[in-house]
Design a protein around this motif. Sequence first.
Motif, PDB file in Angstrom:
ATOM      1  N   LEU B 137      12.020 -14.488  30.288  1.00 16.28           N
ATOM      2  CA  LEU B 137      12.111 -14.310  31.739  1.00 16.28           C
ATOM      3  C   LEU B 137      13.280 -15.127  32.288  1.00 16.28           C
ATOM      4  O   LEU B 137      14.086 -14.645  33.089  1.00 16.28           O
ATOM      5  CB  LEU B 137      10.796 -14.778  32.360  1.00 16.28           C
ATOM      6  CG  LEU B 137      10.507 -14.444  33.797  1.00 16.28           C
ATOM      7  CD1 LEU B 137      10.503 -12.949  33.980  1.00 16.28           C
ATOM      8  CD2 LEU B 137       9.139 -15.007  34.181  1.00 16.28           C
ATOM      9  N   SER B 141      17.086 -13.749  33.957  1.00 18.96           N
ATOM     10  CA  SER B 141      17.830 -14.202  35.125  1.00 18.96           C
ATOM     11  C   SER B 141      19.212 -14.726  34.743  1.00 18.96           C
ATOM     12  O   SER B 141      20.221 -14.379  35.354  1.00 18.96           O
ATOM     13  CB  SER B 141      17.005 -15.281  35.827  1.00 18.96           C
ATOM     14  OG  SER B 141      17.793 -16.015  36.696  1.00 18.96           O
TER      15      SER B 141
ATOM     16  N   LEU C  72       1.769  -8.477  37.333  1.00 20.19           N
ATOM     17  CA  LEU C  72       3.158  -8.034  37.362  1.00 20.19           C
ATOM     18  C   LEU C  72       3.385  -6.991  38.447  1.00 20.19           C
ATOM     19  O   LEU C  72       4.520  -6.587  38.688  1.00 20.19           O
ATOM     20  CB  LEU C  72       3.542  -7.427  36.009  1.00 20.19           C
ATOM     21  CG  LEU C  72       3.484  -8.352  34.804  1.00 20.19           C
ATOM     22  CD1 LEU C  72       3.790  -7.583  33.530  1.00 20.19           C
ATOM     23  CD2 LEU C  72       4.475  -9.489  34.964  1.00 20.19           C
ATOM     24  N   GLU C 245      11.773  -7.022  41.074  1.00 23.40           N
ATOM     25  CA  GLU C 245      11.936  -8.300  40.370  1.00 23.40           C
ATOM     26  C   GLU C 245      11.270  -9.455  41.082  1.00 23.40           C
ATOM     27  O   GLU C 245      11.381 -10.598  40.654  1.00 23.40           O
ATOM     28  CB  GLU C 245      13.418  -8.630  40.109  1.00 23.40           C
ATOM     29  CG  GLU C 245      14.029  -7.676  39.114  1.00 23.40           C
ATOM     30  CD  GLU C 245      15.311  -8.163  38.517  1.00 23.40           C
ATOM     31  OE1 GLU C 245      15.847  -9.186  38.968  1.00 23.40           O
ATOM     32  OE2 GLU C 245      15.787  -7.505  37.571  1.00 23.40           O
ATOM     33  N   LEU C 248       9.063 -11.410  38.854  1.00 23.46           N
ATOM     34  CA  LEU C 248       9.716 -12.375  37.973  1.00 23.46           C
ATOM     35  C   LEU C 248      10.007 -13.684  38.714  1.00 23.46           C
ATOM     36  O   LEU C 248       9.775 -14.773  38.203  1.00 23.46           O
ATOM     37  CB  LEU C 248      11.007 -11.778  37.405  1.00 23.46           C
ATOM     38  CG  LEU C 248      10.833 -10.431  36.715  1.00 23.46           C
ATOM     39  CD1 LEU C 248      12.152  -9.927  36.168  1.00 23.46           C
ATOM     40  CD2 LEU C 248       9.811 -10.536  35.594  1.00 23.46           C
ATOM     41  N   THR C 252       8.365 -17.332  37.994  1.00 20.61           N
ATOM     42  CA  THR C 252       9.258 -18.479  37.816  1.00 20.61           C
ATOM     43  C   THR C 252       8.829 -19.642  38.711  1.00 20.61           C
ATOM     44  O   THR C 252       8.685 -20.777  38.254  1.00 20.61           O
ATOM     45  CB  THR C 252      10.708 -18.080  38.148  1.00 20.61           C
ATOM     46  OG1 THR C 252      11.079 -16.977  37.326  1.00 20.61           O
ATOM     47  CG2 THR C 252      11.660 -19.231  37.905  1.00 20.61           C
TER      48      THR C 252
END
Lengths: 514, 335, 323
Positions: B137, B141, C72, C245, C248, C252
């Motif tokens: 992941l 990025s 997700l 995204e 994601l 993070t």
Amino acid sequence: MTAHPAAIHSAAELDDLRRRAPLLKLDGITKTFPGVVALDDVSLEVRAGEVHALLGENGAGKSTLMKILAGNHQANRGQIHLEGEVVHFDNPMQAKEAGIVLIHQELSLVPEMSVAENIFLGALPRGMFGTVKWRVLHAVAAEILKTLGCKFSPRDKVGRLSIANRQMVEIARALVFTPKVVVFDEPTASLTDAEKVVLFEIIRGLTKKGVGVVYISHRMDEIFTLSDRLTVLRDGKVRGTLETSETSEDGVTQLMIGRSLEGRTKRAAGAFGPVALEVKGLTCGSLYHDVSFQVRKGEVVGMYGLVGAGRTEVAETLFGLRTPDAGEIRIDGEVVAIDAPPAAIARGLALVPESRKEQGLVLGMSCRDNMSMAKLSGVTGRFGFLKPRAEQAIYDEYAKTLDLRAPGPAALAVNLSGGNQQKVVIGKWLATDPEILILDEPTRGIDVGSKSEIHDLIRRLAASGLAVLVISSEMPEIMGVSDRVLALYHGRIAGDFDAETLTEDRLVQAISGL
Amino acid sequence: MTSDTTGAPPRAMLPTWSDVGHLAQRQGILIAFILFIIAFSFTSERFASWDNASTVFRQVSIIGTMALGVTVVVIGGNLDLSVGSMLSFATVLVVDLHDKIGPAPAMAITLVATLAIGAVNGILVGFLRLNSLIVTLGMLSAIQGVTLIYSGGQNVDITDQEATWFAFFGRDFLLGVAVPTWIFLGLAVVFQIVLTRTAYGRRVFAVGGNPMAATFSGIRRSYVVFSTYLVSAFTTFCAALILGSRVMGSQNNVGQGYELMVLAGVILGGTSLLGGSGSMVKTVIGVLILGFIQNGLLLMGYQYYAQWLVTWVVIILAVWLDVASKRGRLFTTTT
Amino acid sequence: MTKTLQSLTHLSRLTVVPPIWLFTLACALFFTVTTDNFAEIGNLTNILQQTSTIGLIALGMTVVMINGNIDLSVGAVVALAASLAVGLQSDIGTLPAVAVGLGSGIALGFLNGMIVWKTGVDAFIVTLGAMIGVRGLVFVYTQEQSFFAMDFAYSDFGMSQTLGLPTLAWVFLGFTVVMHWVMTSTVHGRNAYAVGGNREAALNAGIRVGRHMVVNFMIVGFFAALAGITLSTQMGASTPNLGREYELWTITAVVLGGTKLTGGAGSILGTLGGVLAIGILRNGMNLMQVPAFYVLVILGAILIAVLFIDRQVNRAGSEEVEA
């Protein structure tokens, strides 16, 4: 829910309680797992206010019996009577609500939560808007901890407690449910002597309240100090229930082992070959210190000690899975640096690991593929292609030598019985043509038939010139199979006995630090 | 009494009903696939034509090629979410360098650079033992950023699209079959052979199936995991060749979202995310199902995006059936 | 190296504040020194507003991740809720449209949760499927069109200020406080740690794990929908590609904040720190005129570095064999 401490009974009342009908009665419990009969028509009675010890070797069926009692497993046949009524538990919660609590050997705590939260797991006191009533929670938890003599706070995170203190939290959790029967499964394995004294006090306190206690342990001294009666299990059957005061350690050992220890003819030390493996002053952090020993070709050396004494860690170091802080390893007289398993294998070492399913096998793979796994380079031809015939040959050879009973080479390892799985692991290592074979708990959890086959095999391998190191926590196994026995106590070699000096008593003393 | 006292059962000479059941269980996805094709064939005449089939193969070749490499990573017990970004990176790089230094050097440099990214993944997951989901992941990025930095945020293209032999990878046909299809199926065959017939393949399965047992058997787990990431970087590079050559240009975020469609294809084929099982055949079928759903629905007149809804249902059903057959019951008993 | 790590371990034991805050504060300090405008109130409130979208989703994501699950599909839910809330407002009025948008998120969360519970399929796969499917739903519903808010009050809301702070910043901070309270003080919140930390023990203790997880999927669905709606108020519009995204970025932020993928550990305070760290980095580097592209690289690197440090700190003192 809150604790309701039952009335404390006088001695006379207690005697009366004990004489009355049993509090708990297991009747004809039978449990089979694929390939193994774990329990065969087992009956057991526990009276109110007594400590009933349950003994047996590893794999005798103690844990399975207790898991059935606590609702983790369900019996194939047989009944459980609690206070005269037939009960049936589909899950642990039902057993708990009925008053049967199992204090697990493997801790079932949530490390990130506080002591109090763990004690009341699943039963946190609920206030307005679903909030936790912290004050009630901490007050009740503190109370329970106090009765147990615990020094830590209910607000401490469980993940930061010592193992012994976590054990205390487990016990505290049992006390929340006004229990009728409490099962302790090897509770002292990680406790210091002082902590043991406290635990025994707690257990006696429970019995005074009329609670029936089932106490599982390997340690004779504990059983004779604590228990009123004892029941011995062997190979899934009850071998006898006795009043503790009317029996002796020898009598119990006889029941556990089922025969007097076999008098195998042992060869004199001179009959062995040269030293194959020599370990000098091996030390690894807090795990073990200054371990030295030798294994000769043709010799079986047993390593005996309690769980946590450092036996497995020594084996893992020899095999390159741990880096020692000090000491040296010699193979055939030559100092070797083994930093990883491939180096160990290249040096002719083989390790049949402690945990068959986690370390020994890839369960989703076929028997044939598992057997060639440690010798892949030996069955690989040009361009890295495997040679199916060579693999089949390995399978055929060791399936025959080991009398492996599998549906075929393509059968998945997961579908075999424990004994046959272990034979696959042993076959895998014999295929590497080792000179030094280390077996860590080679017969744990497998049936009697396979057990004696594996013992015979170990003798045969030694006779053919292999140096063999057997690690075991089963006394008869160690006594029966070894030419020499090393006793480990708290990471140190506490005794080195050859065939002449070896007796059960001396061995037990050595591993208990006496 | 127990299975090991009765000895080995005699080998059955004829298939029994339970064998049929086993086949249905093991090849369930294949059977579903065939039924699916038959069903679609009834609804549209064009669907079952050779032309249409070859179109589908060509369409799925990019995702399919990437899925082959990702399958290797997954069999080894890990995930690779960075392949989408990596595809953008490789496509932008190869297209941009094409005009500057010529196609062959451009491809060589791109291959090395892509493998280098795969190596970073491999070091982090294989040697440092970090969680592959988070690592890839983060790499997703980071690679996105690197691509944008390289391209300055500009899209790139190849000026002389007619003259370059680079067109071969995305636009040409060999023996009546599109080159992308050759690449996809060719790699699938090679990988399938490597996985099932070589010591390397065996090691990947062992490490994914039980890393501990593999280590105890003398397999160097770190190296094996490391290598799987090189494989997925390589297949992504191949996919970038197809993509760059087909489009003759590239947006700098062209691969965005590919990682999840790739993973969907792998999962649909029946490769378990737990590692230790799976095959290229499964993945090819999984990817083709994705492709045929899209194609079939379009031919039936549904919108392009309707395929995603169907994909949702199909993924969950496929994995559910797999899980349920292992569990022996349809639903969990959890309270 | 080991010494440092051990002292780090001790440090993390002493501090109540999640360690990510050290990093967040260090970043803030760095940009205060190196740029002229960073520490201005206007800029700081700007950061809060900018991070509110990811921040809201992250609140919900923290809860499912503490459970040991993952979602997700949040990015797709963002787009669905935004499209519904904007697209329906001319037909049924703004508030009902917003309610439908939020309801869609909760309903999808319910669906995800029920599938995870009843089928036993891993949440990663279930929500990966939902992510693809819900995005398809958005495109089918919107016919690939962007919608523009006809109700100006709607788009004004996104730009409005309340008590000197952007309203959306208040929304984010308000829900942060609520979720912090839920996770630290309610039975449901505490059970979340039990389910993620030791599922077997939680089941044995009588916690209804399945139902519990469904509720948490509904919570994350709600927050994803809310984030979609607040985002569309800022833009005065919705696009079918909205929220791509975001899953994601959210993961993070949550992982930076110290929540474990395996479940059982994590906190809302940590997540807030993670969200702000990302916001401050983006904003500060923007002020320093670092191209946005570098920010992607730096964030990726930081995520991996945090994972590495965390593993080293947790491993110090462990006696497990490294096999």
